[in-house]
Scaffold this motif. Structure first.
Motif, PDB file in Angstrom:
ATOM      1  N   TRP A 144      69.656  44.021  71.407  1.00 51.81           N
ATOM      2  CA  TRP A 144      69.699  42.834  72.251  1.00 51.81           C
ATOM      3  C   TRP A 144      68.514  42.828  73.208  1.00 51.81           C
ATOM      4  N   LYS A 145      68.385  41.781  73.981  1.00 48.60           N
ATOM      5  CA  LYS A 145      67.314  41.689  74.961  1.00 48.60           C
ATOM      6  C   LYS A 145      67.802  40.912  76.182  1.00 48.60           C
ATOM      7  N   ARG A 178      70.216  40.382  69.092  1.00 42.59           N
ATOM      8  CA  ARG A 178      69.016  40.162  68.284  1.00 42.59           C
ATOM      9  C   ARG A 178      69.216  40.430  66.794  1.00 42.59           C
ATOM     10  N   ALA A 214      63.263  45.055  71.724  1.00 43.10           N
ATOM     11  CA  ALA A 214      64.706  44.907  71.924  1.00 43.10           C
ATOM     12  C   ALA A 214      65.284  46.190  72.484  1.00 43.10           C
ATOM     13  N   LYS A 262      67.472  37.821  77.956  1.00 44.07           N
ATOM     14  CA  LYS A 262      67.078  36.557  77.329  1.00 44.07           C
ATOM     15  C   LYS A 262      65.840  35.942  77.971  1.00 44.07           C
ATOM     16  N   GLU A 292      70.925  38.429  75.013  1.00 45.24           N
ATOM     17  CA  GLU A 292      70.850  37.780  73.696  1.00 45.24           C
ATOM     18  C   GLU A 292      70.902  38.840  72.603  1.00 45.24           C
TER      19      GLU A 292
END
Length: 462
Positions: free
Chosen positions: A396-397, A386, A431, A399, A384
């Motif tokens: 991002w991470k 961010r 993140a 999800k 995902e």
């Protein structure tokens, strides 16, 4: 015999040996680990211990192999923090600068060096649209921001003679830690930093800035400056420089831009930095987006008289007696440093060797690589994005993972050794973060990031 003197022939042998080591090191980068397999206990064992009373001579060079094995290699797969990849042409210039060993304090101390520094400052100012600005090189963005805010303080609430007085400085909640640190060191105090909220794109909310300035005016508080970010460290967000410049000047406030990360990408994407030319002072880091070896920061400013008012204070032993505008010039009258290394030589030689067009192309590559990674993340349903990707930072991470899982994921990615990324906090959540300021990075390196994230997550049981 002087025990420290070595012959030119001995120097040649040492330099040749080091040059061969460096060449082999550069040759190894495409297949090197992104981070060494090394522990704190090992580095203490390798490099600790007492100083030798008797010199080892040529045998001392043997330990350089241990150094090279324990450093973090500047591969094309390094995406941590905001750190340039180090142009080898600049590295060669650094060696020569150390051999020359001139103090860049004044023209009389280093005629060629001071002329070269003035030249490269002018080159960079012109290249980013700030023609006519003066400035100097320094250790990095922290020193440059400190000097910019010192000039702001001296222009609004002079403190050099009688001490610091209360004064308000405005910056966004995303501002780099160097700014509150500078306020503390200058005696302004971190409690006098007004943290202005950001919008959905992590840019300073200019309406909130207006309201806060009006509120402080109504309360009778003295304001000093507005600090805008030209590339925040977390997400690469660029504040609305033109709008903030207008607000600052309407309210008679100094307008400083922290451009240590992003401002030099003006070479490739000037449309992102409209209003940069309205700054009163500006920090830059050529060791980031001009890929220079550390350290190489820069401060630019509009008003030379204010720089001199802020920094000029000389003892009799340093006073310049020459009235010639060239031969009488002294950097110590316009900056906080007296002893200064010949940082300009690497930047001057690097630009002459490659040309500005090469830097524009590679900076654009970095911007494109960030967009490529963002697109790959969007296509991977387990990841995902961010934050918006404005410059070259991508956050991002995983999800389905919480903060703890994503922190463990980062650690595992680094342990695998194929890519190096870092982290950021976005909306209070951990993140993963990759930042592209690397002239060695290829599209294949970018694609490897997502593959490594997925591979590491599987090892953690995701």
């Amino acid at each position: 015999m002087n025990p420290l003197e070595i012959s030119p022939e001995e120097f040649h042998d040492i330099a040749l040996h080091v040059s061969e080591l460096a060449t082999d090191f550069l040759r190894s980068l495409p297949t090197a680990r992104a981070y060494p397999e090394i522990s704190g206990e090992q580095t203490t064992h390798l490099f600790g211990g007492p100083a030798p009373e008797d010199g080892l001579g040529g045998e001392s060079l043997d330990a350089l192999n241990d150094v090279l094995a324990a450093v973090r290699p500047p591969t094309g797969r390094f995406f941590g923090y905001v750190l340039g990849s180090g142009d080898p042409v600049g590295a060669v210039a650094d060696l020569l600068a150390s051999v020359i060993n001139n103090n860049q304090t004044a023209w009389r101390s280093s005629p060629a060096g001071v002329a070269i520094e003035q030249t490269v400052v002018g080159w960079i100012a012109n290249a980013i649209g700030c023609k006519g600005f003066r400035g100097s090189l320094c250790g990095g963005g922290s020193a440059a921001n400190l000097m910019g805010i010192a000039m702001a303080r001296e222009s609004k609430v002079p403190a050099n003679e009688t001490g610091a007085k209360p004064g308000i400085v405005y910056a966004s909640t995303e501002v780099h830690m160097a700014v509150p640190k500078a306020l503390a060191m200058l005696g302004i105090g971190r409690q006098n930093l007004r943290s202005i909220p950001v919008d959905k794109d992590f840019r300073m909310d200019v309406s909130a800035l207006r309201r806060q300035i009006a509120e402080d005016k109504k309360s009778g508080k003295q304001a000093i400056a507005v600090v805008a970010s030209a590339g925040t460290v977390n997400t690469g967000a660029i504040d609305d420089l033109a709008a903030i410049a207008e607000i600052a000047h309407e309210n008679d406030l100094w307008f400083h831009i922290d451009g240590a990360y992003g401002a030099l990408s003006t070479l490739a994407a000037p449309e992102k930095f409209r209003g940069i030319e309205q700054a009163d002072s500006l920090s830059l880091d050529p060791h980031k987006w001009l890929y220079q070896p550390l350290d190489c920061g820069m401060i630019l400013y509009r008003d030379v008289a204010m720089a001199r008012q802020t920094f000029s204070y000389s003892g009799d032993y340093t006073k310049v007696l020459n009235a010639d505008p060239v031969e009488g010039f002294a950097f110590f009258e316009e900056s906080m440093e007296l002893s200064r290394r010949f940082r300009a030589l690497k930047l001057w030689l690097s630009i002459r060797y490659h040309g500005l067009s090469a830097f524009r192309k590679v900076i654009q590559n970095d911007l494109d690589h960030a967009q490529l990674l963002a697109e790959l993340i969007r296509k991977e349903p387990r990841l995902e994005l961010r934050a918006p990707v404005t410059l070259s930072a991508v956050c991002w991470k995983w999800k389905a993972g919480d903060n703890d899982f994503n922190a463990r994921l980062l650690k595992r990615i680094i342990e695998r050794g194929r890519v190096y990324i870092s982290n950021a906090t976005i909306h209070g959540q951990f993140a993963l973060r990759a930042c592209f300021v690397n002239h060695r990075t290829t599209e294949e390196d970018v694609k490897l990031i997502v593959a490594e994230v997925v591979g590491a997550a599987k090892e953690l049981g995701a």
